[in-house]
Design an enzyme around this catalytic site. Structure first.
Site, PDB file in Angstrom:
ATOM      1  CE  LYS A  62      -4.441  -1.242   0.237  1.00  0.00           C
ATOM      2  NZ  LYS A  62      -5.481  -0.705  -0.661  1.00  0.00           N
ATOM      3  CB  SER A  83      -0.454  -8.166  -0.853  1.00  0.00           C
ATOM      4  OG  SER A  83      -1.374  -8.853  -0.023  1.00  0.00           O
TER       5      SER A  83
END
Length: 507
Positions: A52, A306
């Site tokens: 992110k 991720s």
């Protein structure tokens, strides 16, 4: 925005002021098991332990001087919050992060540690987001969207740029976890511009498949509810721009179960000694399932790990479910005659397989109900063979390996049946993990029905998973369901579940 525009934006993205080029690492143990070479794109190694940061920083870095002077704001309880906070600190601008009051303390401390100005508000994301909108309007702050913004998408797209540079050879498919769709949109836009032969596959949890639903329908879809185990991708509606890009570039979508997700978390750990968060293992779970379902061999697959911001108290639950997700454990209910030698005979049939769990309590002098977990070496084929052997020996066997009530509750409750309960009905209810949730439930239900069973375990979820029994007459069943509907907590009736019938229902 066209393909050329995204390619230009991704190539020019300003992510490396704070983000790193993460390694593409081989996973030899997992590769050997699935018969294909799988590589992990280690976004869990970013400074905020999540991809992110790329999108958040690229968006903030591209703001005008006037916008930067005003400061930025976002609503998030997770990885986006940390990315915005660190980006704001690096650029020397104010970063306000609105987080629900129920956010785990470790995440609040992480955001504050990265320089974010933390505001705790509300019991859930929707309330926090509404408050963020109020503060944005009051203070003139710039809102940083977690996924539905071209600069955020371009920042995440740099992952795809690194992949093709790090692996110039043939790549059969790239697997990407999907929440709002920012990373899938960015990676697919880049790969289809430079290596269109690579298949791009999005992976979602079965209970939060908003992108898959939208692509199947050909239009935006808002899911009524989403599961929160993989909280990093618990998005009811994907972004407008992410949907548009994914509709153009994504080859396929697939879903995986919680058990498959937990098994993938263990797979990653065994090859890397890294513990990903549930959403961080989605792509690996998808790659494993794809290889199994398609039967491909000797291909090169890439899966993005991720993020690694996992709550520590969730690890026991992940470990517990990983065995089932990898089909390395069978949960069986076996009816055994209550006579000398019957348990020994049962153990002979099980053989030298390790028993992970064995729950039994005397009920009467005719038969016993045994709840057992048995380790498996050869997955579902071995489980099916064991069940067949037990049935050939005249044992009544119920396979509970896919029964959620058995896995979440009954394995921790086996030990006796209540007598004199009468007309008991059973429900699984999701209680919000916040103060007063149980009180609200009891006040709403009133004193009309007696609670005869209540089981709760903290699994690290955003919701408490409760098994609830109440004494409700047949005439009152509809009124009881109406009362549950009015409270608004998600629930499912389990009165006819065979595991309840065997282990908990009064004789």
């Amino acid at each position: 925005m066209g393909d050329a525009d995204y390619l230009k934006r991704i190539n020019a993205a300003r992510v490396y002021d704070v983000a790193i080029e993460t390694p593409l690492m081989a996973a030899p143990q997992l590769s050997s098991r699935i018969g294909n070479s799988i590589f992990l794109k280690r976004e869990d190694m970013q400074p905020v332990h999540s991809f992110k940061l790329r999108g958040a920083y690229n968006k903030i870095a591209n703001l005008s001087a006037e916008e930067k002077a005003r400061g930025v704001i976002c609503a998030s309880a997770g990885n986006h919050a940390q990315g915005v906070a660190l980006s704001g600190r690096h650029l020397g601008i104010r970063a306000v992060i609105v987080m629900p009051r129920t956010t785990p303390a470790i995440k609040v401390r992480a955001v504050a540690g990265f320089g974010g100005e933390v505001v705790l508000h509300g019991d859930g994301y929707d309330e926090a987001a509404a408050h963020a909108s109020e503060l944005m309007a009051r203070d003139g702050l710039v809102y940083i969207h977690p996924f539905d913004d071209p600069d955020v998408i371009a920042g995440q797209g740099t992952i795809g740029m690194e992949m093709v540079r790090q692996h110039p050879g043939d790549i059969h498919a790239v697997f990407v976890c999907v929440g709002g769709g920012g990373m899938l949109a960015g990676i697919s836009a880049y790969l289809k511009s430079v290596r269109p032969g690579i298949r791009v596959i999005g992976v979602e949890p079965e209970d939060a498949a908003s992108m898959g639903a939208a692509l199947a329908a050909g239009e935006q879809v808002t899911l009524p509810e989403v599961g929160l185990f993989a909280d990093g991708v618990a998005v009811k509606r994907v972004g407008d721009e992410t949907f548009r890009v994914c509709q153009r570039h994504v080859d396929a979508m697939m879903t995986v179960s919680i058990d498959e997700l937990c098994a993938a978390t263990r797979d990653i750990y065994e090859d890397t000694r890294a513990l990903t968060e549930p959403a961080g293992a989605l792509a690996v779970a998808g790659a494993k399932k794809y290889a199994q379902e398609t039967g491909i061999r000797d291909e090169h697959l890439i899966a993005v790990t991720s993020g690694a911001n996992v709550n520590f108290d969730r690890l026991s639950y992940i470990a517990e479910r990983a065995e089932l997700g990898e089909h390395r454990e069978a949960l069986l209910a076996v009816t055994i005659p209550e006579r000398p030698g019957s348990f020994l005979k049962f153990c002979h049939i099980v053989g030298d397989r390790p028993i992970s769990e064995f729950n039994y309590r005397y009920a009467d002098d005719s038969e016993a109900q045994v709840f057992c977990g048995i380790k498996l070496a050869n997955g579902t084929a071995e489980r099916d063979a064991l069940i067949a052997d037990l049935r050939d020996a005249d044992y009544d066997v119920l396979d509970m390996s896919r029964n959620e009530m058995a896995k979440l509750h009954v394995r921790h409750m086996v030990g006796g049946r209540a007598r004199g309960v009468g007309t008991e009905v059973l429900y699984r209810v999701q209680f919000p993990e916040r103060p007063g949730a149980l009180l609200k439930f009891l006040q709403s239900m009133g004193d009309r029905w007696n609670i005869s069973l209540f089981h709760y375990r903290n699994h690290g979820h955003a919701h408490g998973l409760v098994l609830l029994g109440m004494q409700v007459s047949d005439a009152d069943r509809q009124a009881c369901r109406a009362a549950l509907d009015a409270i608004g907590y998600e629930y499912a009736e389990e009165t006819d579940n065979p595991v309840y019938q065997r282990f908990l229902k009064a004789p």
